[in-house]
Enzyme design. Structure first.
Site, PDB file in Angstrom:
ATOM      1  CB  ALA A  22      -0.959  -0.067   1.161  1.00  0.00           C
ATOM      2  CG  ASN A  23       0.086   4.692  -2.029  1.00  0.00           C
ATOM      3  OD1 ASN A  23      -0.779   5.433  -1.536  1.00  0.00           O
ATOM      4  ND2 ASN A  23      -0.023   4.000  -3.015  1.00  0.00           N
ATOM      5  NE  ARG A  24       4.305   6.929   4.953  1.00  0.00           N
ATOM      6  CZ  ARG A  24       4.438   6.261   6.286  1.00  0.00           C
ATOM      7  NH1 ARG A  24       3.270   6.053   6.776  1.00  0.00           N
ATOM      8  NH2 ARG A  24       5.643   5.606   6.529  1.00  0.00           N
ATOM      9  CB  ALA A  40      -1.036   7.493  -4.776  1.00  0.00           C
TER      10      ALA A  40
END
Ligand code: C5P
Length: 222
Positions: free
Chosen positions: A29-31, A95
């Site tokens: 995942a990412n932020r 994103a």
């Protein structure tokens, strides 16, 4: 009431991160919080547009007056974008994970004497480039985002050309800026006609001003 600068227009927005499964309980995942993308969808709806928002997993509420399609992975996001009705404008604020695990394990990967598993990654489809380079049914205006930690403007200019979009909203997401996950943003608008730097402002305000700009660019295109 606000000016209905996008009345009769269709706008597609992607927002949030994507989650790429490793096994049934783990993801890459990412932020990304989805705050900027969701604010853009809301601002477009407030300006009278018919909006489809394709959102990755986020913990913020759906915008009002917007059709929201919830997805998990980059491939699901691409499928949702491709099956959405044709739009005048597409804003790719998500994103999207650049890579996914080559083979998702059907069962939970266990710890064991063999040591940690090696994850083989493969590249995800580029949703923005796919839509921007369409021959048929390309939106009049395709807007991308560029989250960078260095050489923000040069990277955005290269991205504009490589992906084939009309406008890049570039932002510096170095941890010290607090932009990722935060409430404000400081962006540069990069297009073939040049670079415009906006002062730091709330993400809602970036969204409102971006929608104003999109409406005026669409007007010129008629
Ligand atoms: O160079 P990069 O891929 O980070 O460019 C970011 C821009 O491209 C964003 O607008 C993002 O939403 C879009 N993108 C996409 N699909 C990908 C990767 C990025 O739509 N697989």
């Amino acid at each position: 009431p606000k000016e209905q600068s996008l009345a009769g227009r269709r706008v597609l927005v992607t927002s949030g991160p994507t989650h790429e499964p490793i096994d049934p309980v783990r993801v890459l995942a990412n932020r990304s919080s989805g705050r900027q993308g969701h604010a853009i969808a809301q601002a477009a709806a407030d300006a009278g547009a018919e909006v489809v928002l394709v959102s990755g997993p986020v913990s913020i509420p759906d915008p009002c007056g917007v059709r929201v399609v919830h997805v998990e992975t980059a491939r699901e996001m691409l499928a949702a974008v491709e099956s959405a009705p044709p739009s005048d404008v597409a804003v790719f604020a998500a994103a999207v994970a650049d890579w996914r695990v080559a083979e998702e394990s059907a069962s939970k990967v266990k710890k064991g004497p063999a040591g940690p598993p090696a994850l083989t990654l493969v590249e995800n489809p580029d949703i923005l480039a796919t839509i921007a380079q369409r021959r048929i049914g390309r939106p009049t205006l395709v807007v991308g985002f560029a989250a960078e930690t260095n050489d923000v403007i040069a990277n955005a200019q290269a991205k504009l050309a490589r992906k084939g979009c009309d406008l890049i909203v570039a932002n510096d997401v170095s941890p010290a800026t607090g932009i990722m996950g935060g409430a404000s943003n400081s962006v540069h608008l990069v297009s073939v006609s040049g670079v415009e730097t906006w002062p730091s402002m709330a993400k809602d305000e970036v969204a409102g001003r971006l929608i104003d700009r999109i409406a005026s660019l669409l007007g010129k295109n008629q």
